[in-house]
Each structure stands twice: as C-alpha cells, then as structure tokens.
Design a protein around this motif. Structure first.
Motif, PDB file in Angstrom:
ATOM      1  N   SER A 393     -13.086   6.854   0.954  1.00  0.00           N
ATOM      2  CA  SER A 393     -13.067   6.283  -0.400  1.00  0.00           C
ATOM      3  C   SER A 393     -11.724   5.642  -0.715  1.00  0.00           C
ATOM      4  N   LEU A 394     -10.635   6.260  -0.230  1.00  0.00           N
ATOM      5  CA  LEU A 394      -9.308   5.687  -0.465  1.00  0.00           C
ATOM      6  C   LEU A 394      -9.127   4.391   0.315  1.00  0.00           C
ATOM      7  N   LEU A 395      -9.674   4.336   1.525  1.00  0.00           N
ATOM      8  CA  LEU A 395      -9.581   3.109   2.315  1.00  0.00           C
ATOM      9  C   LEU A 395     -10.319   1.951   1.634  1.00  0.00           C
ATOM     10  N   LEU A 396     -11.418   2.275   0.966  1.00  0.00           N
ATOM     11  CA  LEU A 396     -12.200   1.253   0.264  1.00  0.00           C
ATOM     12  C   LEU A 396     -11.647   0.960  -1.127  1.00  0.00           C
ATOM     13  N   LYS A 397     -10.537   1.623  -1.475  1.00  0.00           N
ATOM     14  CA  LYS A 397      -9.881   1.458  -2.780  1.00  0.00           C
ATOM     15  C   LYS A 397     -10.791   1.850  -3.941  1.00  0.00           C
ATOM     16  N   PHE A 398     -11.683   2.827  -3.685  1.00  0.00           N
ATOM     17  CA  PHE A 398     -12.431   3.392  -4.797  1.00  0.00           C
ATOM     18  C   PHE A 398     -11.469   4.108  -5.745  1.00  0.00           C
ATOM     19  N   TYR A 399     -10.424   4.686  -5.185  1.00  0.00           N
ATOM     20  CA  TYR A 399      -9.400   5.389  -5.956  1.00  0.00           C
ATOM     21  C   TYR A 399      -8.035   4.999  -5.407  1.00  0.00           C
ATOM     22  N   GLU A 400      -7.005   5.222  -6.223  1.00  0.00           N
ATOM     23  CA  GLU A 400      -5.628   5.069  -5.766  1.00  0.00           C
ATOM     24  C   GLU A 400      -5.077   6.456  -5.442  1.00  0.00           C
ATOM     25  N   PRO A 401      -4.244   6.582  -4.412  1.00  0.00           N
ATOM     26  CA  PRO A 401      -3.686   7.896  -4.070  1.00  0.00           C
ATOM     27  C   PRO A 401      -2.812   8.440  -5.198  1.00  0.00           C
ATOM     28  N   SER A 402      -2.834   9.767  -5.360  1.00  0.00           N
ATOM     29  CA  SER A 402      -1.995  10.407  -6.380  1.00  0.00           C
ATOM     30  C   SER A 402      -0.534  10.421  -5.959  1.00  0.00           C
ATOM     31  N   GLY A 403      -0.301  10.372  -4.663  1.00  0.00           N
ATOM     32  CA  GLY A 403       1.055  10.341  -4.136  1.00  0.00           C
ATOM     33  C   GLY A 403       1.054   9.728  -2.750  1.00  0.00           C
ATOM     34  N   GLY A 404       2.216   9.256  -2.298  1.00  0.00           N
ATOM     35  CA  GLY A 404       2.299   8.629  -0.987  1.00  0.00           C
ATOM     36  C   GLY A 404       1.776   7.203  -1.006  1.00  0.00           C
ATOM     37  N   ARG A 405       1.568   6.653   0.207  1.00  0.00           N
ATOM     38  CA  ARG A 405       1.128   5.258   0.317  1.00  0.00           C
ATOM     39  C   ARG A 405       0.053   5.120   1.385  1.00  0.00           C
ATOM     40  N   ILE A 406      -0.795   4.103   1.185  1.00  0.00           N
ATOM     41  CA  ILE A 406      -1.731   3.669   2.221  1.00  0.00           C
ATOM     42  C   ILE A 406      -1.320   2.253   2.599  1.00  0.00           C
ATOM     43  N   LEU A 407      -1.100   2.021   3.888  1.00  0.00           N
ATOM     44  CA  LEU A 407      -0.587   0.732   4.359  1.00  0.00           C
ATOM     45  C   LEU A 407      -1.654  -0.005   5.150  1.00  0.00           C
ATOM     46  N   PHE A 408      -1.825  -1.280   4.840  1.00  0.00           N
ATOM     47  CA  PHE A 408      -2.671  -2.180   5.617  1.00  0.00           C
ATOM     48  C   PHE A 408      -1.757  -3.211   6.277  1.00  0.00           C
ATOM     49  N   ASP A 409      -1.712  -3.184   7.604  1.00  0.00           N
ATOM     50  CA  ASP A 409      -0.815  -4.082   8.349  1.00  0.00           C
ATOM     51  C   ASP A 409       0.619  -3.957   7.851  1.00  0.00           C
ATOM     52  N   GLY A 410       1.021  -2.727   7.526  1.00  0.00           N
ATOM     53  CA  GLY A 410       2.386  -2.461   7.107  1.00  0.00           C
ATOM     54  C   GLY A 410       2.675  -2.761   5.650  1.00  0.00           C
ATOM     55  N   ARG A 411       1.691  -3.220   4.900  1.00  0.00           N
ATOM     56  CA  ARG A 411       1.893  -3.543   3.484  1.00  0.00           C
ATOM     57  C   ARG A 411       1.139  -2.539   2.616  1.00  0.00           C
ATOM     58  N   ASP A 412       1.734  -2.198   1.481  1.00  0.00           N
ATOM     59  CA  ASP A 412       1.123  -1.222   0.570  1.00  0.00           C
ATOM     60  C   ASP A 412      -0.231  -1.747   0.085  1.00  0.00           C
ATOM     61  N   SER A 413      -1.231  -0.866   0.100  1.00  0.00           N
ATOM     62  CA  SER A 413      -2.582  -1.283  -0.307  1.00  0.00           C
ATOM     63  C   SER A 413      -2.617  -1.760  -1.753  1.00  0.00           C
ATOM     64  N   ARG A 414      -1.659  -1.303  -2.565  1.00  0.00           N
ATOM     65  CA  ARG A 414      -1.635  -1.720  -3.971  1.00  0.00           C
ATOM     66  C   ARG A 414      -1.284  -3.200  -4.126  1.00  0.00           C
ATOM     67  N   ASP A 415      -0.696  -3.782  -3.072  1.00  0.00           N
ATOM     68  CA  ASP A 415      -0.331  -5.199  -3.131  1.00  0.00           C
ATOM     69  C   ASP A 415      -1.532  -6.115  -2.930  1.00  0.00           C
ATOM     70  N   PHE A 416      -2.642  -5.546  -2.476  1.00  0.00           N
ATOM     71  CA  PHE A 416      -3.833  -6.354  -2.224  1.00  0.00           C
ATOM     72  C   PHE A 416      -4.792  -6.251  -3.416  1.00  0.00           C
ATOM     73  N   PRO A 417      -5.257  -7.372  -3.943  1.00  0.00           N
ATOM     74  CA  PRO A 417      -6.287  -7.293  -4.991  1.00  0.00           C
ATOM     75  C   PRO A 417      -7.585  -6.727  -4.421  1.00  0.00           C
ATOM     76  N   VAL A 418      -8.371  -6.092  -5.291  1.00  0.00           N
ATOM     77  CA  VAL A 418      -9.629  -5.487  -4.845  1.00  0.00           C
ATOM     78  C   VAL A 418     -10.529  -6.527  -4.198  1.00  0.00           C
ATOM     79  N   THR A 419     -10.558  -7.726  -4.746  1.00  0.00           N
ATOM     80  CA  THR A 419     -11.437  -8.772  -4.226  1.00  0.00           C
ATOM     81  C   THR A 419     -11.059  -9.151  -2.798  1.00  0.00           C
ATOM     82  N   ALA A 420      -9.758  -9.111  -2.473  1.00  0.00           N
ATOM     83  CA  ALA A 420      -9.311  -9.490  -1.130  1.00  0.00           C
ATOM     84  C   ALA A 420      -9.785  -8.494  -0.086  1.00  0.00           C
ATOM     85  N   LEU A 421      -9.911  -7.223  -0.474  1.00  0.00           N
ATOM     86  CA  LEU A 421     -10.326  -6.198   0.481  1.00  0.00           C
ATOM     87  C   LEU A 421     -11.834  -6.146   0.633  1.00  0.00           C
TER      88      LEU A 421
END
Length: 421
Positions: A393-421
């Motif tokens: 669910s976190l990989l699909l950005k259903f939710y944002e992590p409460s702590g830490g980071r999820i990286l896609f190609d070394g970039r924070d997942s929060r930097d990607f708009p939902v539509t792009a993913l």
C-alpha cells in the motif's frame, strides 16, 4: 423553540443554501417557475371569491348574462391556474433533476479522489448512503419545499387579507379556532408516524432474530438455546405491540380532530349566518369565507410539514457538505508524462515507520529498511499482520509513511505526484 434550536436551524439553513450553487446554471428556469407559482397561487385565491359572487348574483336576481360572464371568468381563471401549475411543475422537475445530477456527479468525483486514509475510517454503506439516501432527501427540498413554503405564505396572507376585506369580525372569529385545529391535526399525525416507524423498526429487529435463529439452528440445538431465542423473539414482538397500541391511541384521536374541524367550520357558518340575518354579510361572502377558512387551515398544517421536511434536508445537506470538505488527493486529470519523472524501478525503504490513521496507537511498521533493484524479484514472507500488505500500500502511495522515507530511483516518493506513479 429554544435559542439553541434556533441557532442550529439558522446554521443549518446556511449550510443548505451552500448547495444552491449547483442550481445556478438553471437559475433562470427556476425564476420562471417561481413566477408561474405566483400566478397559479393568485388564480387559486380568486376561485372562492368568484364562487361567492356567483351565489350573491343568484340571490339578487341578476340577469343570466351577467351570471354567465362571471361563470366564464371563473372557468378562465381555473384553466389559467391549471396551465401555470403544469408549467411550474415541469420547470421545477427539470431544475431539480439536473441539479441533483450535478450534485451526484460532483460528489462522486470528489469521493473517488479522496485518499485511502479516508476510506479506512469509513464504511462503504455509510458512503453509499451519502450518495443515495442523502441526495434523495434533497430532491423535494431544492425546489419543492421552497415553492410549497412560498405558496403557503401567499395563500395564508392573501386569504386572510381577502377575508378581512369581506368581514373583519368573522375573520377574527375564524382565526381563533380553525388554525388551532389544523396544528392539532398535524401534531397528531406526526405522533402516529413516529410510533409507526418505531413499530416497523421493531418488526425488522424481530425478523432479524428469526433469520439468525433459523440460519444458525444447528448451534441453537447444539447448546439447547431454544428458551433464550424464544424469550428474545417474545420481547421484540411485545415491543411491536406496545408501539402499535400507542400509535393506535393517536390514530383513534383523529376522529375527535375531524369532529373538531366540523365544529369549527360549523361555528364559522353559524356566526356568519347571524351576520347575514342582521345584514352585515351576504350569503356569497359567507360561502367564500368558508372556502378560504379551509384553505388557511390546510396551509397552516402544511407549513408545519414543510418545517419537518426542512429539518431532514438540513441534516442531509450537512452530511454532504462535510464529505465535500474532505481534502482530496492532487490528481491532475490532464497530466502529461514528464521525462524527468520517468522511473526505472529502483525501490528503497529507509527506516520507514507506519501507523494507520484509524489506529494511530498501533505501529504496523517500525524502522524498516530494504532495497530492490530494477528487474529484481522479491518475495515478502511473514505471518498475518506482519505488514506485507502495508508495504504494498505504501509503494502504491495509498498512504504516506509516518516516519522515514520511501525512495524511487533515489528520489523521495513525496516528490512524485500521484498521477505520475
């Protein structure tokens, strides 16, 4: 009504008025419908007056031609009233259905863009009720309740004005008795409906007991639970009987209310007859007066019904507006792929923690770190509740992590708009 209830009603009306923005594209049709309402209501107020004039013309021995002209005018007014009522109803139905369609579409579009955190805290049945039941409650109120209220105000004020012009004394006499009987009839009817709903609710609960018992009859037999189920069903059926008996008392009282109406109208006719005998009124005026009295009594009772419908509508409007105020995800319907946001498949969890919004006290993931290279196949293995579905669910950005980071190609997942993913 207490000050608290008045404030609540006032605030609720403001909430209800916010929904009228959906009516704005059809405002000219709505305005035309209101104009037709004014014409049809005015025509209906002329009907008793002309009937009384016909009676007086007959009593005075006027020429048949004059009586026929008045009768023809009465026919024209009745046809006019019917045509304008027909046109008004058609316009209001058109405006209501198009407005409700706009509300449903806007509500659904908003609902489907809400984040998963919202859906984890709501039941599907509750959300479905918002779109179906609450919107259905608005159907009569967006145009119908407002039109009914305006029509009732016009009939009551116009009728009383015409009655006072005819006879001020008899009008005061009528106002002392007829409206009170109309209000008594309304409150008795509301009590009957209340106990009827209670009885229906108890019947539904008793049917549920029967369904549960018969579906689980093996368990009932296995634990010799027959006496318990029999007693449970007996209590519910007795509740049905008690509610029905209480409602029956109010239903039986209707006969006295009907008697009261006849006595009230009889009293008005008696008083009017004495005025005719003393030359203060003509027979036709009394005839019109009695019809106006019925109009006013019925509309006073109707206004109480409009208030009840309005309260239900306010509750539905508040529910819908609360839903529409929920923040949605940023979804760009016209999104065009950005080359800078192209993903190659490298995933990394960096000390990720997560708690579901509906269970903030439970830490589902704690200090989770791992990496997956492009093209690599990874299996998540663990007992139920270990967090496998949560990671997906976190990989699909259903939710944002409460702590830490999820990286896609070394970039924070929060930097990607939902539509792009």
């Amino acid at each position: 009504m207490s000050d608290g209830e008045k404030n609540k009603t006032g605030n609720g009306l403001m909430e209800l008025l916010k929904l009228y923005r959906f009516l704005k594209p059809y405002r000219w049709k709505f305005a035309l419908g209101m104009f037709f309402l004014l014409i049809s209501t005015g025509a209906s107020l002329m009907f008793p007056k002309l009937l009384g004039d016909l009676v007086d013309m007959g009593n005075r021995g006027m020429m048949k031609a004059e009586i026929s002209r008045t009768g023809l005018l009465l026919l024209v007014i009745l046809v006019t009233q019917a045509l304008f009522s027909y046109s008004r109803t058609r316009l209001f139905v058109l405006v209501t259905e198009k407005t409700l369609a706009s509300i449903r579409q806007h509500l659904y579009n908003h609902l489907i863009k809400l984040p998963m955190a919202f859906f984890s805290e709501r039941r599907v049945g509750e959300l479905n009720s918002r779109i179906s039941s609450d919107v259905a409650l608005l159907q009569d109120s967006l145009t119908g309740t407002l039109a009914d209220f305006l029509s009732q105000i016009l009939v009551i004020t116009g009728g009383i004005t015409l009655m006072m012009i005819s006879s001020f004394k008899l009008t005061l006499f009528m106002l002392a008795i007829v409206p009170a009987m109309a209000l008594l009839a309304f409150f008795s009817g509301r009590a009957i409906r209340r106990y009827s709903r209670k009885a229906q609710s108890f019947v539904a609960e008793s049917n549920t007991i029967v369904e549960e018992t018969l579906q689980g009859i093996q368990n009932v037999k296995a634990f010799t639970n027959e006496p318990f189920e029999i007693n449970r069903y007996r209590q519910k059926t007795e509740d049905v009987a008690r509610a029905g008996i209480k409602g029956g008392k109010y239903q039986a009282s209707i006969s006295f209310i009907v008697l009261g109406f006849f006595i009230s109208m009889g009293a008005v006719i008696w008083r009017g007859s004495t005025m005719i005998a003393t030359g203060q009124m003509e027979a036709g005026q009394l005839f019109s007066f009695v019809i106006y009295s019925g109009f006013i009594g019925g509309n006073i009772a109707g206004m109480a019904g409009v208030y009840t419908r309005l309260q239900k509508t306010i509750g539905a409007a508040e529910n819908l507006l609360l839903l529409l105020e929920e923040p949605t995800e940023e979804i760009d319907e016209k999104y065009l792929p950005d080359p800078s946001q192209t993903l190659y498949g490298q995933i990394a969890f960096d000390r990720v923690e997560f708690r579901y919004p509906s269970r903030e006290e439970v830490t589902v993931l704690k200090d989770v770190s791992f990496g997956i290279d492009p093209g690599q196949q990874v299996a998540l293995v663990g007992p139920s509740g270990a967090g496998k579905s949560t990671i997906t669910s976190l990989l699909l950005k259903f939710y944002e992590p409460s702590g830490g980071r999820i990286l896609f190609d070394g970039r924070d997942s929060r930097d990607f708009p939902v539509t792009a993913l």
